[in-house]
Design an enzyme around this catalytic site. Structure first.
Site, PDB file in Angstrom:
ATOM      1  N   GLY A   8       0.830  -1.199   0.000  1.00  0.00           N
ATOM      2  CA  GLY A   8       0.000   0.000   0.000  1.00  0.00           C
ATOM      3  C   GLY A   8       0.864   1.248   0.000  1.00  0.00           C
ATOM      4  N   GLY A  11      -0.517   4.860  -0.938  1.00  0.00           N
ATOM      5  CA  GLY A  11      -1.640   5.425  -0.178  1.00  0.00           C
ATOM      6  C   GLY A  11      -1.209   6.584   0.697  1.00  0.00           C
ATOM      7  CD  GLN A  12      -3.974  10.179   5.026  1.00  0.00           C
ATOM      8  OE1 GLN A  12      -4.591   9.228   5.514  1.00  0.00           O
ATOM      9  NE2 GLN A  12      -4.125  11.413   5.462  1.00  0.00           N
ATOM     10  CB  ILE A  35      -2.866  -3.105  -6.327  1.00  0.00           C
ATOM     11  CG1 ILE A  35      -3.559  -1.842  -5.882  1.00  0.00           C
ATOM     12  CG2 ILE A  35      -2.689  -4.086  -5.181  1.00  0.00           C
ATOM     13  CD1 ILE A  35      -4.989  -2.069  -5.386  1.00  0.00           C
ATOM     14  CG  ASP A  54      -3.729  -8.437  -4.870  1.00  0.00           C
ATOM     15  OD1 ASP A  54      -4.450  -8.659  -5.855  1.00  0.00           O
ATOM     16  OD2 ASP A  54      -4.173  -8.324  -3.696  1.00  0.00           O
ATOM     17  CE1 TYR A 143     -10.750   2.343  10.370  1.00  0.00           C
ATOM     18  CE2 TYR A 143     -10.072   1.412   8.282  1.00  0.00           C
ATOM     19  CZ  TYR A 143      -9.789   2.156   9.398  1.00  0.00           C
ATOM     20  OH  TYR A 143      -8.540   2.713   9.557  1.00  0.00           O
ATOM     21  CE  LYS A 147      -7.516  -0.780  10.099  1.00  0.00           C
ATOM     22  NZ  LYS A 147      -6.254  -1.228   9.485  1.00  0.00           N
TER      23      LYS A 147
HETATM   24  C1  VAH Z   1     -10.776   6.765   8.518  1.00  0.00           C
HETATM   25  N1  VAH Z   1      -8.688   8.045   8.360  1.00  0.00           N
HETATM   26  O1  VAH Z   1     -11.318   7.845   8.738  1.00  0.00           O
HETATM   27  C2  VAH Z   1      -9.250   6.714   8.667  1.00  0.00           C
HETATM   28  C3  VAH Z   1      -8.852   6.347  10.059  1.00  0.00           C
HETATM   29  C4  VAH Z   1      -8.967   7.003  12.415  1.00  0.00           C
HETATM   30  C5  VAH Z   1      -9.628   7.091  11.132  1.00  0.00           C
HETATM   31  O2  VAH Z   1      -8.916   5.006  10.308  1.00  0.00           O
HETATM   32  O3  VAH Z   1     -11.367   5.773   8.209  1.00  0.00           O
END
Ligand code: VAH
Length: 319
Positions: A8, A11-12, A35, A54, A143, A147
């Site tokens: 990745g 990415g940011q 990727i 990937d 998400y 996590k």
């Molecule tokens: C999001 N920037 O907003 C990410 C992060 C703590 C937030 O995981 O999904």
């Protein structure tokens, strides 16, 4: 760390972490994993090796680890919170099927693994202020579910197989280099772009929506320092609370106005992001990270704002 694979890398976080590691470890191989469709460009491409990596292709990852004798994998492949709500099954596959591919390779080839967690791993019944290191984690977003599962699976691989897994719970991350993609905290990046462009900012979250936030240089320092930490000091591994500032839209808006007179903001709520943000804590307690590996942020809201505005004006040729 000497030979590192950053999955990745465009990415940011990955785009800046890869360059930071290449600057720190010039003698090493810092491999930019990407990727197709998200190829590295410019300095990221020209300053070191890059490979298609990937997370859903374990054989491909194993080949890279062998080819470059990788000792550390930064696994930054993820769909962020708001996007993950629209594509929950894909988020699960990337975050979890991808993670187990990486952990199996690490078990077989002896790599250390960093997979970030987030304030998103907490839920509405987590204590909101002074969120403890060890507390209730019942997130309501996909998400957040990934996590928490990431934290548990990473700890499992450490306990059962001795895989050196480590992690931090990132706040919302703010940077001027690479735009975030589909997060709940992205407004805290977008507001700076509006300010330097002289545009009114449309804020998707309500006033009073407090979340932990962090400037990218501090986040990168944490990601490196934890992997360099003395393992004998670590009581925790996956995943450490780290904090630097907590604010709501009003606070960041007023801070920017101190530097950009006349800057305007209006509120147009995004119910998906608002629901997620309302389930996240306001401010974490990061005393364990400070005690176990000397975590300490450098940027507060004022310092971040000055640096963001200055660098965005240069980046957008508005200086
Ligand atoms: C999001 N920037 O907003 C990410 C992060 C703590 C937030 O995981 O999904």
């Amino acid at each position: 760390m000497k030979n590192v694979l950053v999955i990745g890398s465009t990415g940011q976080i990955g785009s800046e972490l890869t360059m930071k590691l290449r600057g720190m470890i010039p003698e090493g191989n810092i491999v930019a994993g990407y990727i197709p469709g998200a190829e590295p460009k410019g300095a990221l491409l020209e300053s070191g090796p890059a490979e298609v990596a990937d997370v859903l292709n374990g054989a491909q990852l194993a080949e890279i680890v062998k080819k470059y004798n990788i000792d550390t994998v930064y696994n930054l492949a993820a769909l962020l919170s708001a996007v993950a709500e629209s594509k929950p099954l894909l988020a699960w596959r990337i975050q979890m099927d991808g993670l187990i591919n990486i952990l199996e390779i690490a078990r077989e080839q002896g790599c250390a693994v960093f997979t970030p967690s987030s304030i998103g791993s907490f839920g509405p019944n987590t204590p909101r202020v002074g969120t403890p290191q060890d507390t209730i984690q019942r997130p309501k977003s996909m998400y957040g579910v990934t996590k928490v599962a990431t934290e548990l699976l990473s700890d499992y691989y450490f306990s059962k197989y001795g895989v050196d897994t480590r992690s931090v719970r990132f706040p919302g991350l703010i940077s001027y280099t690479t735009l975030p993609g589909g997060g709940t905290t992205d407004y805290a990046v977008d507001i700076y772009y509006s300010a330097v462009k002289g545009e009114e900012f449309t804020c998707p979250l309500n006033p009073g929506t407090f979340m932990d936030m962090m400037y990218m240089p501090d986040a990168l320092k944490a990601a490196v320092d934890i992997m360099d930490a003395d393992p004998s000091r670590l009581i925790h591994r996956n995943s450490f609370n780290i904090a630097s500032m907590s604010f709501d839209p009003e606070i960041i808006y007023k801070k920017i106005c101190e530097h950009v007179p006349g800057f305007k903001m209006k509120y147009v709520n995004d119910p998906v992001r608002q629901k997620i943000a309302d389930s996240w804590p306001d401010r974490m307690d990061d005393s364990c990270a400070r005690e176990e590996w000397d975590w300490k942020p450098s940027y507060d809201l004022e310092a971040m704002t000055v640096d963001m505005l200055e660098n965005l004006r240069k980046k957008l040729n508005l200086a």
